[in-house]
Design an enzyme around this catalytic site. Structure first.
Site: not given
Length: 386
Positions: A200, A231, A172
């Protein structure tokens, strides 16, 4: 005289301020700032189709789930979302959690105990580190991305011990991608399970937006797969995907799952809409990757300190916390929001601007960012000139 709590709090605050590490929340304006700090990689968080799906879900099922999944909070929309997430990742089943942090804590706490050996990449997310600590397992950290170091640690562990290797999929703060095939091969040689948190990568990587693990690496290679919904998918919550036995085990023993009110049904409905868009509009991923490539090309031309990342996470490692804050403030004055990341989130001396790109960004947005960064670099050069 014994220390009191106000004195302790004041001392901790002073030390953090002096080090340039004090964190402040800012209320984000809706439209005035170009956001290069968030994780809305596909630009879905403000898509009106998700907002409408969330409203429709709330109207049908209520604003809240009213209870935990094991009492009366597991609704039809949750069941549908779990099935769709299992399909996306190529797993038999998936299990919803309220946050990614809870998913990692709950999974590690449910799988591991004092007889377990856990091995983690040194740059893993805090939730993986905390989950291993909560479980009571013996935990070791291998050098970032170093399969030889992991192999040595596994070789030295007791042959009879249960072993679990945990890694971020996309890291991240650095934006680099774990070597999933290499990790899986190393685990197989030592009889260890592999757990990957692909927070992610989900929605961004993979042929179907299924992440850096997804359908490319089945449960024989990655038995435990974690993904988040807040996300690239633009909503909130998380899930664990894996075998029937894994999911049933988590339902029985993962305390953050058992003792938490289920996700609001409107959020689950919005996530189902996001998954439909993910499948129907692959051009969002294509545009995102094109923006990343352009940013890297032009940032290199400007002499900016790029990291080795080809994901939407583009860190500029500046080293000094005060310098990072100065750059962030200059950019903010231009209406550009970036992440100013300092220790303890990253190691000392690795303070950085964490720039994130989104399919929602325009070419004009990227022009403004590059111009702002060029101005910051020029200001640094002027200050360094005697």
């Amino acid at each position: 005289m014994s220390a009191d709590w106000p004195t302790r709090l004041a001392a901790r605050a002073r030390s953090r301020c002096v080090a340039g590490l004090w964190r402040r929340r800012t209320v984000q304006p809706t439209d005035a700032v170009r956001d290069f700090a968030g994780n809305d990689y596909l630009g879905l968080a403000r898509d009106p189709r998700l907002a409408e799906a969330q409203a429709a879900g709330a109207r049908r099922f209520g604003a809240g789930a009213r209870a935990s999944h094991l009492v009366s909070g597991h609704l039809e929309v949750h069941e549908a979302l779990e099935a769709r997430l299992a399909e996306l990742t190529g797993r038999p089943r998936a299990l919803l959690f309220s946050t990614g942090y809870m998913a990692n804590l709950g999974t590690l706490q449910a799988l591991c105990d004092t007889d377990t050996r856990v091995f983690q990449d040194r740059l893993n997310h805090a939730s993986l580190l905390d989950g291993a600590a909560l479980s009571g397992a013996s935990s070791r950290r291998f050098h970032h991305g170093d399969l030889e170091d992991l192999d040595r640690l596994l070789e030295r562990s007791p042959a009879e011990a249960l072993k679990l290797v945990a890694s971020d999929g996309v890291f991240s703060m650095d934006g680099d991608v774990a070597d999933i095939a290499g990790l899986a091969d190393t685990c197989a040689r030592h009889g260890a399970w592999l757990m990957v948190d692909d927070a992610h990568g989900l929605g961004v990587l993979g042929e179907q937006g299924d992440g850096c693990v997804g359908r490319a690496h089945g449960i024989d290679e990655v038995p435990v797969l974690v993904g988040t919904l807040g996300k690239a998918l633009g909503t909130a919550g998380a899930f664990v995907a894996g075998s029937e036995a894994l999911i049933e085990h988590l339902i029985q023993f993962a305390r953050p799952y058992v003792y938490t009110t289920a996700q609001p049904p409107g959020v689950a409905a919005a996530t189902l809409a996001a998954l439909e868009i993910l499948a129907a509009e692959p051009e969002r991923r294509s545009r995102l990757h094109a923006l990343v490539a352009r940013f890297r090309r032009e940032a290199a031309t400007l002499g900016l300190p790029l990291a080795e990342s080809h994901t939407p996470i583009q860190p500029l490692v500046l080293g000094d916390s005060h310098r990072v804050m100065a750059w962030a403030e200059r950019l903010a004055a231009r209406g550009l929001g970036v992440g100013a990341i300092r220790e303890p989130t990253v190691p000392r001396g690795q303070a950085r601007l964490r720039i994130t790109l989104s399919a929602a960004h325009t070419e004009a947005d990227l022009d403004a960012l590059l111009e702002g960064l060029a101005t910051c670099r020029a200001a640094d050069l002027r200050e360094a000139t005697p």
